[in-house]
Design an enzyme around this catalytic site. Structure first.
Site, PDB file in Angstrom:
ATOM      1  N   GLN A  90       0.811  -1.212   0.000  1.00 20.44           N
ATOM      2  CA  GLN A  90       0.000   0.000   0.000  1.00 20.44           C
ATOM      3  C   GLN A  90       0.848   1.268   0.000  1.00 20.44           C
ATOM      4  O   GLN A  90       0.409   2.316   0.471  1.00 20.44           O
ATOM      5  CB  GLN A  90      -0.959  -0.008   1.203  1.00 20.44           C
ATOM      6  N   GLU A 102     -15.917  -2.334  23.671  1.00 22.16           N
ATOM      7  CA  GLU A 102     -16.200  -0.976  23.187  1.00 22.16           C
ATOM      8  C   GLU A 102     -16.909  -0.141  24.248  1.00 22.16           C
ATOM      9  O   GLU A 102     -16.641   1.059  24.394  1.00 22.16           O
ATOM     10  CB  GLU A 102     -17.064  -1.051  21.928  1.00 22.16           C
ATOM     11  N   TYR A 158     -13.547   9.656  16.081  1.00 16.45           N
ATOM     12  CA  TYR A 158     -14.328   8.585  15.457  1.00 16.45           C
ATOM     13  C   TYR A 158     -14.018   7.203  16.026  1.00 16.45           C
ATOM     14  O   TYR A 158     -14.455   6.201  15.478  1.00 16.45           O
ATOM     15  CB  TYR A 158     -14.168   8.670  13.938  1.00 16.45           C
ATOM     16  N   THR A 200     -17.324  -7.312   5.602  1.00 16.34           N
ATOM     17  CA  THR A 200     -16.824  -5.994   5.220  1.00 16.34           C
ATOM     18  C   THR A 200     -16.842  -5.912   3.705  1.00 16.34           C
ATOM     19  O   THR A 200     -16.863  -6.926   3.011  1.00 16.34           O
ATOM     20  CB  THR A 200     -15.389  -5.766   5.722  1.00 16.34           C
ATOM     21  N   GLN A 251      -1.412  -5.191  14.097  1.00 17.97           N
ATOM     22  CA  GLN A 251      -1.835  -6.394  13.372  1.00 17.97           C
ATOM     23  C   GLN A 251      -0.673  -6.920  12.532  1.00 17.97           C
ATOM     24  O   GLN A 251       0.246  -6.189  12.182  1.00 17.97           O
ATOM     25  CB  GLN A 251      -3.030  -6.112  12.466  1.00 17.97           C
ATOM     26  N   ALA A 308     -15.073   0.044  16.749  1.00 20.01           N
ATOM     27  CA  ALA A 308     -15.214  -0.238  15.326  1.00 20.01           C
ATOM     28  C   ALA A 308     -16.696  -0.170  14.991  1.00 20.01           C
ATOM     29  O   ALA A 308     -17.488  -0.978  15.486  1.00 20.01           O
ATOM     30  CB  ALA A 308     -14.646  -1.611  14.973  1.00 20.01           C
ATOM     31  N   ASP A 325      -3.997   4.399  10.033  1.00 18.79           N
ATOM     32  CA  ASP A 325      -3.299   4.045  11.281  1.00 18.79           C
ATOM     33  C   ASP A 325      -2.005   3.272  11.030  1.00 18.79           C
ATOM     34  O   ASP A 325      -1.387   2.770  11.972  1.00 18.79           O
ATOM     35  CB  ASP A 325      -4.225   3.257  12.214  1.00 18.79           C
TER      36      ASP A 325
END
Length: 481
Positions: free
Chosen positions: A103, A336, A290, A375, A196, A296, A191
């Protein structure tokens, strides 16, 4: 290959192996949660492939010269393509761009609104990763650079750095660059893929905010997981939000990987990759939080916990083997609902929220679990405004998706809120859609596809045989007004 005949649906897109190992956020959504494309939904569109063989295109923009402008991430180029016949010319090759992972490379692209208008502002803005280390080590950072377009040579030159030293990674760079109606630049920084895979021991910095001393020293290291707002010269706008007592380029924070950004009038929208669920559509408000990595999607404690690998104790993170489902007991886990912040802002929609106990290891995926995760991997976001364009599309948000190989359309009401809880799915193919551009009359949609990657074929199984790798696809409305 696409034909020039009316469109028919031929399968679902999925994830690029160059990105998949780096981020678990782009696999195919659970089929029972996706709004299935109806047969004949796009029967009034003619479709064709303009060209293929692009080197991992990232952004596509319709230019005032009636050419399509694109960045090629791996090719390290900005290219222009004539849509009538696919003629491609290179505007600039950015050899100093650093590209080694899934990426990074040449990424964002924004054209000055006055380009080729005779105002002396023939500017094109590009973002890319570079190596800031003068030695043998790699210190990947990101910069935004301004070029001047010469219509005689049809090339970009006179490079000037707008801002340097932004966070850079081989994962979750986000890199959506947008020229706002307020004559400011907006830029998304992900991020970095921390917490991960091979970056599991690096803490997520999406909640970290720059101090006044860091801003004075041009230290932008805390800009990961943020949406930025910049003056055109890279300085900090005087009306940017004051967050935790400091004014910086940070416009909003608590983001994971927001790859799409668009305006509806003065309202700013973004979409964002979730982890194994809860991709988001957000209305971005200055100074708001956010939630990532504590939240999430909605703050509902459903199917997500914040597992902070970097804080593992007593066993240090470096000794642990990555596990995407159940981390070792030494890794702290947080629901959360255990996190609170006065500026937390929930998404407008998620794609998709699932309950606790959801089976993320669907045997139908044959061991390639991420393909079945709920997703869609939204890769771009655009506001469709054309009143005389495609019927029923007026005032909609259009999202390209990496996993479904489709354009998702979210209709908005007068207040700018989604009309329906489910999007409408268009132009589904066995590809991975990276971005789109619209013709000035709004009747033609141009979609760029990834050059390679895993996808779901017409039968629903995994395949690496993309129908249109590294291509520009054209969908033209031919129906009644």
């Amino acid at each position: 290959m696409l034909s020039t005949a009316a469109w028919s649906f031929i399968g679902c897109g999925s994830e690029d192996p160059l990105e998949g190992p780096l981020g678990a956020d782009q696999p195919l959504a659970a089929s029972e949660l996706i709004a299935e494309a109806r047969a004949g939904l796009d029967a009034n569109f003619a479709s064709r492939e303009i060209l293929r063989g692009l080197s991992f295109p990232v952004r596509i923009v319709w230019g005032p010269d009636d050419f399509l402008w694109l960045t090629e991430r791996v090719g390290k180029r900005v290219v222009r393509v004539r849509p009538s016949d696919g003629q491609k010319t290179t505007a600039v090759t950015i050899s100093e761009a650093y590209q080694s992972g899934g990426q990074d490379g040449v990424l964002g692209l924004a054209l000055h609104p006055d380009l080729l208008q005779g105002n002396g502002t023939d500017y094109v803005y590009v973002s890319y990763t570079y190596d800031a280390d003068a030695g043998s080590a790699v210190n990947r950072r990101t910069k935004i650079r301004r070029y001047t377009y010469d219509p005689t040579t049809q090339t970009l030159g006179s490079p000037q750095d707008v801002i340097t030293g932004l966070p850079g990674s081989d994962d979750h760079n986000s890199a959506r660059l947008l020229f706002g109606p307020d004559q400011k630049l907006y830029y998304t920084v992900g991020d970095q893929g921390n917490n991960q895979f091979n970056r599991k021991c690096l803490p997520v910095g999406a909640q970290d905010l720059p101090t006044a001393s860091e801003v004075a020293a041009n230290d932008w290291s805390k800009y990961a997981g943020k949406i930025l707002r910049l003056n055109l010269d890279g300085s900090i706008p005087s009306d940017n939000p004051l967050i935790a007592g400091t004014r910086s380029h940070v416009y909003s924070y608590g983001h994971r990987n927001p790859q799409g950004l668009t305006f509806r009038g003065s309202a700013l929208y973004a979409n964002e990759h979730g982890p194994k669920s809860d991709d988001e559509l957000n209305l971005i408000q200055p100074g708001k939080n956010y939630g990532w990595p504590h939240v999430a999607g909605y703050k509902d404690s459903q199917a997500y916990t914040y597992d902070n690998w970097s804080a593992s104790s007593p066993a240090p993170c470096a000794q642990l083997a990555w596990n995407d489902y159940t981390p070792p007991s030494s890794v702290p886990r947080q629901q959360e609902s255990a996190w609170n912040h006065p500026d937390f802002t929930a998404p407008l929609l998620t794609f998709y929220t699932v309950p606790n106990g959801y089976n993320f290891r669907d045997p139908a995926c044959g061991g390639t679990d991420y393909i079945c995760w709920p997703t869609i991997a939204p890769s771009a976001l655009h506001h469709y405004t054309a009143e005389s364009g495609i019927p029923e599309w007026e005032d909609s948000l259009l999202m390209t998706t990496l996993k479904k190989g489709a354009v998702y359309r979210v209709k908005l009401d007068e207040a700018g809120k989604p009309v329906d809880a489910e999007p409408t799915v268009h132009f589904q193919t066995t590809n991975r859609y990276r971005d789109l551009a619209l013709s000035p009359d709004g009747r033609t949609v141009y979609v760029i596809t990834d050059t390679q990657g895993n996808t779901s074929g017409p039968t629903g199984g995994a395949t690496t045989a993309l129908s249109n790798p590294g291509a520009i696809l054209e969908f033209t409305y031919t129906g009644p007004n």
